[in-house]
Design an enzyme around this catalytic site. Structure first.
Site, short mmCIF file in Angstrom:
data_model
loop_
_atom_site.label_atom_id
_atom_site.label_comp_id
_atom_site.label_asym_id
_atom_site.label_seq_id
_atom_site.Cartn_x
_atom_site.Cartn_y
_atom_site.Cartn_z
N HIS A 43 0.99 -1.38 0.18
CA HIS A 43 0.04 0.06 0.26
C HIS A 43 0.75 1.21 -0.16
O HIS A 43 1.41 1.81 1.13
CB HIS A 43 -0.91 0.04 1.39
CG HIS A 43 -1.91 1.14 1.08
ND1 HIS A 43 -3.07 0.89 1.99
CD2 HIS A 43 -2.11 2.36 0.63
CE1 HIS A 43 -4.08 1.99 1.65
NE2 HIS A 43 -3.15 2.97 1.17
N GLU A 75 -2.57 -1.74 -3.45
CA GLU A 75 -3.90 -1.25 -2.87
C GLU A 75 -3.50 0.27 -2.43
O GLU A 75 -2.50 0.57 -2.12
CB GLU A 75 -4.28 -2.22 -1.35
CG GLU A 75 -3.40 -1.93 -0.41
CD GLU A 75 -3.98 -2.80 0.68
OE1 GLU A 75 -4.67 -3.79 0.57
OE2 GLU A 75 -3.22 -2.54 1.88
N HIS A 197 -7.62 -7.58 7.29
CA HIS A 197 -7.37 -6.80 8.36
C HIS A 197 -7.32 -7.46 9.73
O HIS A 197 -8.42 -8.07 9.86
CB HIS A 197 -8.28 -5.61 8.21
CG HIS A 197 -7.95 -4.43 8.93
ND1 HIS A 197 -7.32 -3.30 8.04
CD2 HIS A 197 -7.66 -3.97 10.14
CE1 HIS A 197 -6.73 -2.45 9.14
NE2 HIS A 197 -7.21 -2.77 10.18
#
Length: 249
Positions: A43, A75, A197
């Site tokens: 990310h 992402e 997550h």
């Protein structure tokens, strides 16, 4: 069986606390792939507090011999900077998150109200034109699924942070049921179903039972924490086995 995509953000965060280049992100990316990960996730936030733009280039080159069997997942928030990174590297998977670039972490999914849809829909079309599978990060909310499909995305990544927090206190069955309902709605709409997550070895098996068709889990924080005790390669192998429905050693 679900694929394990190892998120390298926390390795990069540790490296960035010194100027020595230790730990070596390339080495840990290779270790993850060799230990059984089916992909790598990054990310690249604008402040580069963990993954840097140069890391994306390096990891894309590292993965070249492994792709497309092992996938690169990038992402981020679909601003101009992110879209340029995607055009440069064309990963197999692009996971779009709705959080502002300054957010602490991604803890809320797309609602796809008119304002969000106006941002996400053209980004999805542009990414699909690059050959990327486009995944939208969503909350465990079945009502969002039809809007994801209408926006043109290929799939969803269901946010599991709330599930993980509830699991620690034994309060997880209701939210796990919600995740299962959202996943089933997405599958029936022809969408890929991913999750991520705060997933870890104890909470993965119930998730896999609730969503047996899960395609992929992107895991970084908990995996990295476990690796401090068990070693990185062994931990990656254990998570890959857990997502494959096997007993982790």
């Amino acid at each position: 069986m679900a694929r394990l995509s190892v998120n390298l953000n926390k390795i990069a965060l540790l490296r960035n606390s010194r100027r020595t280049g230790v730990p070596d992100l390339r080495r840990f990316g290779l270790l993850a792939l060799q230990a059984g990960a089916q992909g790598l996730t990054v990310h690249p936030r604008p402040d580069e507090r963990h993954i840097r733009a140069t890391d994306v280039t390096m990891l894309a080159e590292l993965m070249r011999p492994f792709r497309p069997a092992k996938e690169f997942n990038i992402e981020g928030y679909p601003d101009d900077r992110f879209m340029r990174i995607m055009q440069d590297h064309r990963p197999e998977q692009a996971t779009l998150v709705p959080d502002a670039p300054t957010a602490f972490t991604s803890e809320e999914g797309w609602k796809l109200d008119p304002a969000e849809a106006a941002l996400a829909t053209p980004a999805i079309a542009a990414l699909k034109a690059l050959g990327c599978r486009v995944i939208l990060f969503i909350d465990p909310d079945p009502s969002v699924v039809d809007r994801v499909r209408q926006a043109g995305a290929d799939g969803v990544e269901i946010y599991t942070g709330g599930y993980a927090a509830a699991f620690r206190d034994g309060r997880h069955p209701p939210i796990l049921q919600r995740i299962g309902e959202t996943a089933a709605r997405a599958q029936s709409a022809g969408l890929v179903v991913n999750a991520g997550h705060d997933l870890n070895l104890p909470n993965i098996p119930p998730l896999m039972h609730a969503v047996p068709f899960l395609a992929e889990a992107s895991i970084g924080h908990e995996l990295t924490a476990d690796a401090l005790e068990k070693g990185f390669a062994a931990t990656v192998a254990a998570y890959a086995k857990a997502l494959d429905g096997q007993t982790a050693g």
